[in-house]
Design a protein around this motif. Structure first.
Motif, PDB file in Angstrom:
ATOM      1  N   MET A 198       0.885  -1.100   0.056  1.00 43.53           N
ATOM      2  CA  MET A 198       0.043   0.139  -0.041  1.00 43.53           C
ATOM      3  C   MET A 198       0.889   1.170   0.073  1.00 43.53           C
ATOM      4  SD  MET A 198      -3.198  -0.610   2.489  1.00 43.53           S
ATOM      5  CE  MET A 198      -4.342  -2.179   2.295  1.00 43.53           C
ATOM      6  N   SER A 199       0.396   2.167  -0.892  1.00 41.89           N
ATOM      7  CA  SER A 199       1.088   3.628  -0.796  1.00 41.89           C
ATOM      8  C   SER A 199       0.580   4.439   0.401  1.00 41.89           C
ATOM      9  CB  SER A 199       0.788   4.263  -2.320  1.00 41.89           C
ATOM     10  OG  SER A 199      -0.845   4.595  -2.219  1.00 41.89           O
ATOM     11  N   GLU A 200       1.107   5.412   0.651  1.00 42.02           N
ATOM     12  CA  GLU A 200       0.612   6.414   1.258  1.00 42.02           C
ATOM     13  C   GLU A 200      -0.799   7.283   1.067  1.00 42.02           C
ATOM     14  OE1 GLU A 200       2.318  10.791   3.477  1.00 42.02           O
ATOM     15  OE2 GLU A 200       3.183  10.075   1.531  1.00 42.02           O
ATOM     16  N   ASP A 201      -1.077   7.001  -0.057  1.00 38.35           N
ATOM     17  CA  ASP A 201      -2.388   7.407  -0.606  1.00 38.35           C
ATOM     18  C   ASP A 201      -3.328   6.344  -0.321  1.00 38.35           C
ATOM     19  OD1 ASP A 201      -2.283   9.857  -1.625  1.00 38.35           O
ATOM     20  OD2 ASP A 201      -1.701   9.273  -3.550  1.00 38.35           O
ATOM     21  N   LYS A 229       5.157   2.675   7.972  1.00 32.73           N
ATOM     22  CA  LYS A 229       5.769   2.673   6.733  1.00 32.73           C
ATOM     23  C   LYS A 229       6.177   3.996   6.259  1.00 32.73           C
ATOM     24  CE  LYS A 229       4.990   0.433   2.325  1.00 32.73           C
ATOM     25  NZ  LYS A 229       4.063  -0.301   1.421  1.00 32.73           N
ATOM     26  N   PHE A 230       5.437   4.966   6.565  1.00 34.52           N
ATOM     27  CA  PHE A 230       5.561   6.444   6.290  1.00 34.52           C
ATOM     28  C   PHE A 230       5.511   7.188   7.468  1.00 34.52           C
ATOM     29  CE2 PHE A 230       3.163   4.290   2.741  1.00 34.52           C
ATOM     30  CZ  PHE A 230       4.000   4.512   1.628  1.00 34.52           C
ATOM     31  N   PRO A 231       6.810   7.144   8.190  1.00 33.32           N
ATOM     32  CA  PRO A 231       6.983   8.132   9.376  1.00 33.32           C
ATOM     33  C   PRO A 231       6.784   9.628   9.136  1.00 33.32           C
ATOM     34  CG  PRO A 231       8.627   6.447   9.100  1.00 33.32           C
ATOM     35  CD  PRO A 231       7.825   6.530   7.665  1.00 33.32           C
ATOM     36  N   ASN A 232       5.917  10.101  10.179  1.00 33.99           N
ATOM     37  CA  ASN A 232       5.715  11.480  10.365  1.00 33.99           C
ATOM     38  C   ASN A 232       5.167  12.113   9.007  1.00 33.99           C
ATOM     39  OD1 ASN A 232       7.231  12.034  12.702  1.00 33.99           O
ATOM     40  ND2 ASN A 232       9.244  11.735  11.283  1.00 33.99           N
ATOM     41  N   SER A 233       4.103  11.230   8.412  1.00 34.81           N
ATOM     42  CA  SER A 233       3.305  11.695   7.331  1.00 34.81           C
ATOM     43  C   SER A 233       2.299  12.564   8.004  1.00 34.81           C
ATOM     44  CB  SER A 233       2.638  10.414   6.564  1.00 34.81           C
ATOM     45  OG  SER A 233       1.577  10.878   5.869  1.00 34.81           O
ATOM     46  N   GLU A 234       2.150  13.884   7.500  1.00 32.79           N
ATOM     47  CA  GLU A 234       0.978  14.844   8.136  1.00 32.79           C
ATOM     48  C   GLU A 234       0.023  14.357   7.522  1.00 32.79           C
ATOM     49  OE1 GLU A 234       0.912  18.771   5.895  1.00 32.79           O
ATOM     50  OE2 GLU A 234       2.765  18.064   5.083  1.00 32.79           O
ATOM     51  N   TYR A 235      -0.240  13.759   6.446  1.00 32.73           N
ATOM     52  CA  TYR A 235      -1.468  13.158   5.863  1.00 32.73           C
ATOM     53  C   TYR A 235      -1.978  12.158   6.720  1.00 32.73           C
ATOM     54  CZ  TYR A 235       0.607  15.803   2.212  1.00 32.73           C
ATOM     55  OH  TYR A 235       1.144  16.940   1.678  1.00 32.73           O
ATOM     56  N   LEU A 236      -1.232  11.055   6.850  1.00 32.85           N
ATOM     57  CA  LEU A 236      -1.682   9.935   7.877  1.00 32.85           C
ATOM     58  C   LEU A 236      -2.025  10.420   9.289  1.00 32.85           C
ATOM     59  CD1 LEU A 236       0.426   6.956   6.524  1.00 32.85           C
ATOM     60  CD2 LEU A 236      -1.706   7.948   5.715  1.00 32.85           C
ATOM     61  N   ALA A 240      -5.283  10.076  12.051  1.00 30.32           N
ATOM     62  CA  ALA A 240      -4.998   9.680  13.284  1.00 30.32           C
ATOM     63  C   ALA A 240      -5.606  10.406  14.237  1.00 30.32           C
ATOM     64  CB  ALA A 240      -3.681   9.299  13.629  1.00 30.32           C
ATOM     65  N   MET A 241      -5.112  11.848  14.126  1.00 29.08           N
ATOM     66  CA  MET A 241      -5.710  12.809  14.936  1.00 29.08           C
ATOM     67  C   MET A 241      -7.366  12.766  15.161  1.00 29.08           C
ATOM     68  SD  MET A 241      -5.254  17.224  14.901  1.00 29.08           S
ATOM     69  CE  MET A 241      -5.910  17.551  13.081  1.00 29.08           C
ATOM     70  N   VAL A 260       0.829  16.882  12.106  1.00 23.81           N
ATOM     71  CA  VAL A 260      -0.051  17.556  10.962  1.00 23.81           C
ATOM     72  C   VAL A 260       0.478  18.950  10.744  1.00 23.81           C
ATOM     73  CG1 VAL A 260      -2.053  18.708  10.408  1.00 23.81           C
ATOM     74  CG2 VAL A 260      -1.807  16.255  11.347  1.00 23.81           C
ATOM     75  N   PHE A 261       0.879  19.880  11.970  1.00 23.48           N
ATOM     76  CA  PHE A 261       1.046  21.242  11.825  1.00 23.48           C
ATOM     77  C   PHE A 261       2.611  21.310  11.510  1.00 23.48           C
ATOM     78  CE2 PHE A 261      -2.986  21.556  13.796  1.00 23.48           C
ATOM     79  CZ  PHE A 261      -3.662  22.406  13.086  1.00 23.48           C
ATOM     80  N   ALA A 262       3.368  20.385  11.687  1.00 23.72           N
ATOM     81  CA  ALA A 262       4.781  20.722  11.189  1.00 23.72           C
ATOM     82  C   ALA A 262       5.126  20.361   9.797  1.00 23.72           C
ATOM     83  CB  ALA A 262       5.654  19.669  12.262  1.00 23.72           C
ATOM     84  N   GLY A 263       4.124  19.933   9.163  1.00 20.98           N
ATOM     85  CA  GLY A 263       4.063  19.392   7.732  1.00 20.98           C
ATOM     86  C   GLY A 263       4.167  20.699   6.738  1.00 20.98           C
TER      87      GLY A 263
END
Length: 471
Positions: A198-201, A229-236, A240-241, A260-263
């Motif tokens: 699976m991709s990030e999308d 798999k995608f550490p620190n992804s703001e989208y994921l 989660a938030m 999220v806000f660091a992205g």
């Protein structure tokens, strides 16, 4: 991820599924002024004529570049120009032609008002025949065929897996379902997929499908896997938030919110709104107010964050400020629900409960009664539920006559129904008993017994009614 929309979009994707090369970047840049010129004068056949001529000369050996030009016309629904370009590609013996047939399929798909998929699918199949590795052709075939036969659509993706063993068939099938708003079906497909492919999308959409179906724990679990798999992804972290707030795990929600806000991606009003709810839940009220105000600044037309602001003030015990904001929301929102109005009434009740002076208390409770009165006009289909809440307020006012008056409204409302559901039976049982008790206190035994007997007609096992009747 180059671009991430906040919500899932169901539009047909026209971009080619091909690796980015230096030439692709060059033609993408060269297309920008052409696209701008065509958009500025969509009805002018000579728009960008010289630019297009130069473009075709420069990229005459690139099938991808020529098809990309066709997509520019297609996005403007200039089917004639797009078709001419597609045909120039498929008739050029120096080209493979597969991408040209994908463009012809896209044209057919957008022109198909019936949704039979036949013409588009045929073009995509030709593209596959010419290039069995053309991922876009398989995906487009599945997307246009999903309404005709979903099994055939998925089978086409299975064909792709034969030439690309790591292709995420289940995830793509799920996203086809998402594009039709079939969230439960999408979730079922995602569950069958292999997270390793699976991709990030894919993870984002998987979590969104779980969230929108209110399976918040699953949404969070999926995001945790995705973040491995995608550490620190703001989208994921965004999903989660959101899920953590629904699960009332406010410390975790705040942690995800910081990611999220660091992205660097665009932040929307809902991001600030959800983060404010997390801060409120963690009793960080000042920061919560500041954050929800940012939501209102980001999108001044979106008044939904006002509900969060009102909830923050209520959590602080500042009912007056909460009431002020709730009233502002109700006056501005076109989406206000019966729950929003009921929240306003409940806030008045909460404020009244803290008062000790009877006159002051009743004055505030009277405002709650008035809110419920407005609700009956706005939401007549739930009048019985509203009246019962209104009766509870009248009881807090120590006004048994008002309570009885309201109970009689409920009884008359339910008795007019040709058939009673379980809620209606429950309401009648409650108000009949309440009226029986009221008239017994008034000394009118005959009328009281009539109501107690009505209770037993609704529920023959009601112990209190039997006791009142001496049974």
């Amino acid at each position: 991820m180059n671009t991430k929309k906040y919500l899932i979009a169901g539009a047909l994707m026209l971009a080619m599924s091909a690796p980015a090369t230096a030439q692709e970047v060059n033609y993408a840049e060269a297309l920008k002024p052409i696209t701008a010129a065509i958009q500025a004068a969509p009805n002018d056949p000579k728009a960008a004529k010289d630019l297009i001529k130069e473009y075709q000369k420069t990229f005459k050996k690139s099938e991808e570049a020529i098809v990309a030009l066709g997509n520019v016309y297609l996005l403007q629904h200039n089917f004639t120009a797009a078709t001419d370009i597609a045909n120039s590609v498929v008739n050029n013996k120096k080209f493979n032609g597969s991408l040209g047939y994908v463009l012809l399929g896209d044209i057919a798909a957008l022109q198909d008002s019936i949704g039979n998929a036949g013409a588009a699918a045929q073009q995509y199949q030709t593209a596959i025949s010419l290039d069995p590795q053309n991922v876009a052709a398989y995906e487009r075939y599945a997307k246009v065929y999903r309404h005709v036969n979903s099994k055939v659509a998925v089978a086409k993706l299975e064909e792709l897996r034969k030439v690309k063993p790591d292709y995420p068939v289940e995830a793509t099938a799920a996203e086809i379902m998402l594009s039709d708003g079939k969230y439960k079906e999408a979730l079922a497909w995602y569950d069958k997929g292999n997270p390793a492919y699976m991709s990030e999308d894919n993870f984002y959409n998987y979590g969104f499908a779980a969230y929108i179906t209110k399976n918040y724990q699953k949404a969070l679990d999926v995001m945790k896997k995705g973040l491995q798999k995608f550490p620190n992804s703001e989208y994921l972290s965004r999903i989660a938030m959101m899920a953590s707030v629904e699960l009332k795990d406010y410390p975790s929600a705040i942690s995800y919110g910081k990611v999220v806000f660091a992205g660097t991606g665009k932040k929307v009003a809902n991001d600030y709104d959800v983060y404010a709810k997390a801060l409120c839940g963690a009793q960080q009220y000042d920061e919560a107010v500041s954050t929800v105000n940012k939501a209102l600044e980001v999108d001044a037309k979106n008044v939904e964050p006002l509900k969060t602001l009102a909830a923050i003030y209520a959590a602080q015990g500042n009912e007056d400020k909460s009431l002020e904001v709730q009233q502002e929301y109700l006056s501005k929102s076109r989406k206000a629900t019966n729950n929003d109005w009921a929240t306003l009434a409940n806030t008045y009740v909460t404020k009244a409960e803290a008062l000790t002076d009877r006159d002051e208390k009743n004055a505030v409770l009277a405002k709650a009664l008035d809110v419920y009165e407005q609700m009956v006009e706005k939401f007549p289909s739930i009048s019985d539920w509203v009246w019962l809440n209104q009766a509870n307020v009248a009881q807090l006012m120590n006004d048994p006559d008002k309570v009885a008056e309201i109970y009689q409204k409920v009884a008359a409302y339910e008795e007019k129904k040709p058939k009673l559901d379980e809620d209606s039976k429950s309401y009648l049982e409650s108000v009949y008993y309440g009226l029986g008790y009221y008239y017994s206190k008034k000394g009118n035994k005959e009328l009281a017994d009539q109501y107690f007997n009505k209770v037993l007609k609704v529920n023959p096992d009601n112990v209190d009614a039997k006791k009142a009747l001496g049974m």
